[in-house]
Design a protein around this motif. Structure first.
Motif, PDB file in Angstrom:
ATOM      1  N   SER A 233     -10.470  17.782 -35.489  1.00 49.89           N
ATOM      2  CA  SER A 233     -11.138  19.021 -35.883  1.00 49.89           C
ATOM      3  C   SER A 233     -11.907  19.596 -34.698  1.00 49.89           C
ATOM      4  O   SER A 233     -12.558  18.865 -33.948  1.00 49.89           O
ATOM      5  CB  SER A 233     -12.095  18.780 -37.049  1.00 49.89           C
ATOM      6  N   CYS A 234     -11.880  20.883 -34.563  1.00 49.83           N
ATOM      7  CA  CYS A 234     -12.599  21.563 -33.492  1.00 49.83           C
ATOM      8  C   CYS A 234     -14.072  21.690 -33.881  1.00 49.83           C
ATOM      9  O   CYS A 234     -14.392  22.175 -34.974  1.00 49.83           O
ATOM     10  CB  CYS A 234     -11.996  22.938 -33.218  1.00 49.83           C
ATOM     11  N   SER A 235     -14.947  21.286 -32.995  1.00 52.86           N
ATOM     12  CA  SER A 235     -16.377  21.374 -33.280  1.00 52.86           C
ATOM     13  C   SER A 235     -16.904  22.795 -33.164  1.00 52.86           C
ATOM     14  O   SER A 235     -18.039  23.059 -33.554  1.00 52.86           O
ATOM     15  CB  SER A 235     -17.152  20.462 -32.321  1.00 52.86           C
ATOM     16  N   GLU A 236     -16.081  23.717 -32.637  1.00 53.99           N
ATOM     17  CA  GLU A 236     -16.497  25.113 -32.509  1.00 53.99           C
ATOM     18  C   GLU A 236     -16.026  25.970 -33.686  1.00 53.99           C
ATOM     19  O   GLU A 236     -16.809  26.724 -34.260  1.00 53.99           O
ATOM     20  CB  GLU A 236     -15.953  25.697 -31.200  1.00 53.99           C
TER      21      GLU A 236
ATOM     22  N   VAL B  10      -8.307  14.388 -23.850  1.00 51.98           N
ATOM     23  CA  VAL B  10      -8.466  15.842 -23.841  1.00 51.98           C
ATOM     24  C   VAL B  10      -8.358  16.391 -25.255  1.00 51.98           C
ATOM     25  O   VAL B  10      -7.464  16.013 -26.016  1.00 51.98           O
ATOM     26  CB  VAL B  10      -7.415  16.504 -22.930  1.00 51.98           C
ATOM     27  N   PHE B  11      -9.286  17.294 -25.589  1.00 44.09           N
ATOM     28  CA  PHE B  11      -9.205  18.055 -26.828  1.00 44.09           C
ATOM     29  C   PHE B  11      -9.020  19.526 -26.452  1.00 44.09           C
ATOM     30  O   PHE B  11      -9.838  20.102 -25.716  1.00 44.09           O
ATOM     31  CB  PHE B  11     -10.471  17.884 -27.668  1.00 44.09           C
ATOM     32  N   ALA B  12      -7.947  20.128 -26.944  1.00 44.93           N
ATOM     33  CA  ALA B  12      -7.652  21.540 -26.677  1.00 44.93           C
ATOM     34  C   ALA B  12      -7.321  22.201 -28.007  1.00 44.93           C
ATOM     35  O   ALA B  12      -6.245  21.979 -28.575  1.00 44.93           O
ATOM     36  CB  ALA B  12      -6.494  21.683 -25.694  1.00 44.93           C
ATOM     37  N   CYS B  13      -8.234  23.014 -28.521  1.00 40.10           N
ATOM     38  CA  CYS B  13      -8.063  23.630 -29.835  1.00 40.10           C
ATOM     39  C   CYS B  13      -6.966  24.684 -29.774  1.00 40.10           C
ATOM     40  O   CYS B  13      -7.008  25.595 -28.927  1.00 40.10           O
ATOM     41  CB  CYS B  13      -9.379  24.247 -30.293  1.00 40.10           C
ATOM     42  N   THR B  14      -6.021  24.579 -30.679  1.00 44.58           N
ATOM     43  CA  THR B  14      -4.951  25.577 -30.753  1.00 44.58           C
ATOM     44  C   THR B  14      -5.377  26.813 -31.524  1.00 44.58           C
ATOM     45  O   THR B  14      -4.629  27.787 -31.583  1.00 44.58           O
ATOM     46  CB  THR B  14      -3.706  24.953 -31.425  1.00 44.58           C
ATOM     47  N   GLY B  15      -6.579  26.765 -32.108  1.00 45.61           N
ATOM     48  CA  GLY B  15      -7.085  27.916 -32.852  1.00 45.61           C
ATOM     49  C   GLY B  15      -7.904  28.850 -31.988  1.00 45.61           C
ATOM     50  O   GLY B  15      -7.600  30.034 -31.833  1.00 45.61           O
ATOM     51  N   CYS B  16      -8.977  28.313 -31.365  1.00 44.10           N
ATOM     52  CA  CYS B  16      -9.873  29.150 -30.567  1.00 44.10           C
ATOM     53  C   CYS B  16      -9.695  28.951 -29.071  1.00 44.10           C
ATOM     54  O   CYS B  16     -10.277  29.693 -28.278  1.00 44.10           O
ATOM     55  CB  CYS B  16     -11.325  28.893 -30.951  1.00 44.10           C
ATOM     56  N   GLY B  17      -8.956  27.909 -28.662  1.00 44.97           N
ATOM     57  CA  GLY B  17      -8.675  27.702 -27.246  1.00 44.97           C
ATOM     58  C   GLY B  17      -9.716  26.910 -26.481  1.00 44.97           C
ATOM     59  O   GLY B  17      -9.586  26.748 -25.262  1.00 44.97           O
ATOM     60  N   VAL B  18     -10.753  26.405 -27.150  1.00 44.77           N
ATOM     61  CA  VAL B  18     -11.773  25.649 -26.443  1.00 44.77           C
ATOM     62  C   VAL B  18     -11.192  24.315 -25.957  1.00 44.77           C
ATOM     63  O   VAL B  18     -10.349  23.704 -26.622  1.00 44.77           O
ATOM     64  CB  VAL B  18     -12.995  25.406 -27.354  1.00 44.77           C
TER      65      VAL B  18
END
Length: 388
Positions: free
Chosen positions: A330-333, A347-355
């Protein structure tokens, strides 16, 4: 809050021989009392004492208080076994393991720890000596050593019984201390999430990262050394293996102490609480290749969690345990959850917001948010409106 302080005894050869004889006599007496408890069903301390008290004093040469301590040790062992049976820790009903446990009396090893109260063991802290009862009479001026913090805790907070322990030829006394706790911080300014792992032992949402690279290398080196010595299988290699026993666990314990101390001190200084992930049963759930199983099963996350919990209690820092499900995906942003958010282990790379950030940092921030939600939910109180 009860804390156990372990100090090392420094006996002479004659004193060590007397201590060894005392432990053996107490554990022979415990085995005899255990047989009576199993046969008669008198597993409670008072009932068992009526059956075996006089016999233990006459047959095994125990004084009054050591005999009472032996009976208490046996009663506590049966109480613990009953609790384990009720919880299913010794097998389910009808299993061979459970039937074997219920059909045999509890046995004590010759070198099992023996509890003593203040009548059997007294401290002379200024002289750094103890006076202890043995089967060969009262032993006085038995030297001991410990760290300054341990000696301070003994001097200020010692309360209750102590245990005589022998381990790898070394003698110890574990004393119970009643250490005061600081008042709990009921209004934390926030929560610090702690993500536990193998590559990174602990990563916090405030930016602390404790790498496990050095400890993991040490574990692999010790594992290779043990395999090499076991393959050679000579008398000298057996002596070396005996000397190396518990060295790895002592190193991991020291690392966990340093990590937990650092996290709790920072949380106390900033007025934060601590949110820990519930990893109970993870060894059964996780699927690992055979070459990685040793790394998984040597991971001492439960010990680190215990250290964090008791240090936080002493410091008045609130601790909550939260569900870690999907915290790494889950994205923390933006709270977008997907497996594709983790292109690699680090590495964590959010596919939703890009963070993009470190994967453990992202997970720790999710845990911090969940910890705050759990804390606030636990404090909320629902009351019915008063009738008009």
């Amino acid at each position: 809050m009860k804390v156990v302080v372990r100090v090392k005894l420094l006996p002479s050869p004659e004193q060590a021989e007397a201590l060894q004889a005392t432990l053996h006599a107490c554990n022979r007496a415990a085995n005899a009392a255990s047989g009576v408890a199993f046969t008669t069903g008198a597993t409670h301390k008072f009932a068992l004492q009526q059956h075996v008290y006089a016999a233990l004093k006459v047959k095994f040469g125990l004084s009054a208080q050591p005999a009472v301590r032996v009976i208490g040790k046996v009663a506590d062992a049966y109480t613990t076994r009953t609790a384990h049976l009720d919880k299913g820790l010794l097998g389910h009903k009808g299993s061979k393991r459970r039937a074997r446990s219920e059909a045999t009396p509890i046995r004590f090893r010759p070198d099992s720890a023996q509890p003593f109260d203040d009548r059997c063991l007294s401290w002379q802290l200024d002289a750094r000596t103890v006076s202890i009862w043995t089967t060969r009479g009262r032993m006085k001026n038995l030297a001991f050593t410990g760290s300054p913090d341990q000696l301070k805790a003994l001097a200020e907070h010692h309360q209750g019984e102590s245990d005589l322990i022998v381990q790898d030829g070394m003698w110890f006394v574990s004393a119970t201390c009643e250490v005061p706790e600081k008042p709990l911080n009921t209004e934390p300014t926030g929560f610090t999430g702690v993500d536990l792992g193998i590559v990174e032992i602990a990563t916090t949402s405030t930016g602390q990262r404790h790498a496990g690279r050095i400890l993991n290398r040490y574990r692999r080196r010790q594992n290779r050394l043990r395999a090499k010595l076991q393959k050679k299988n000579t008398k000298s290699t057996k002596r070396v293996l005996k000397r190396l026993r518990r060295r790895e666990s002592r190193r991991a314990r020291d690392v966990n102490h340093m990590i937990s101390k650092s996290i709790v001190e920072r949380a106390e200084r900033t007025g934060h609480g601590i949110a820990l992930e519930d990893l109970k049963g993870i060894r059964g759930r996780a699927r690992q290749a055979k070459r990685n199983r040793y790394t998984l099963h040597s991971w001492s996350f439960a010990q680190l969690r215990d250290f964090l919990t008791y240090k936080a209690r002493r410091a008045g820092v609130p601790v909550v345990v939260v569900d870690p499900a999907y915290s790494s995906q889950s994205c923390s942003e933006c709270d977008h959850t997907s497996r594709r958010n983790r292109p690699s282990q680090a590495v964590f790379a959010c596919t939703g917001c890009g963070v993009v950030m470190h994967a453990d940092t992202n997970a720790s921030r999710n845990l911090a948010r969940r910890g705050e939600i759990v804390w606030n939910a636990g404090r909320s109180v629902s009351r019915p409106c008063p009738s008009l």
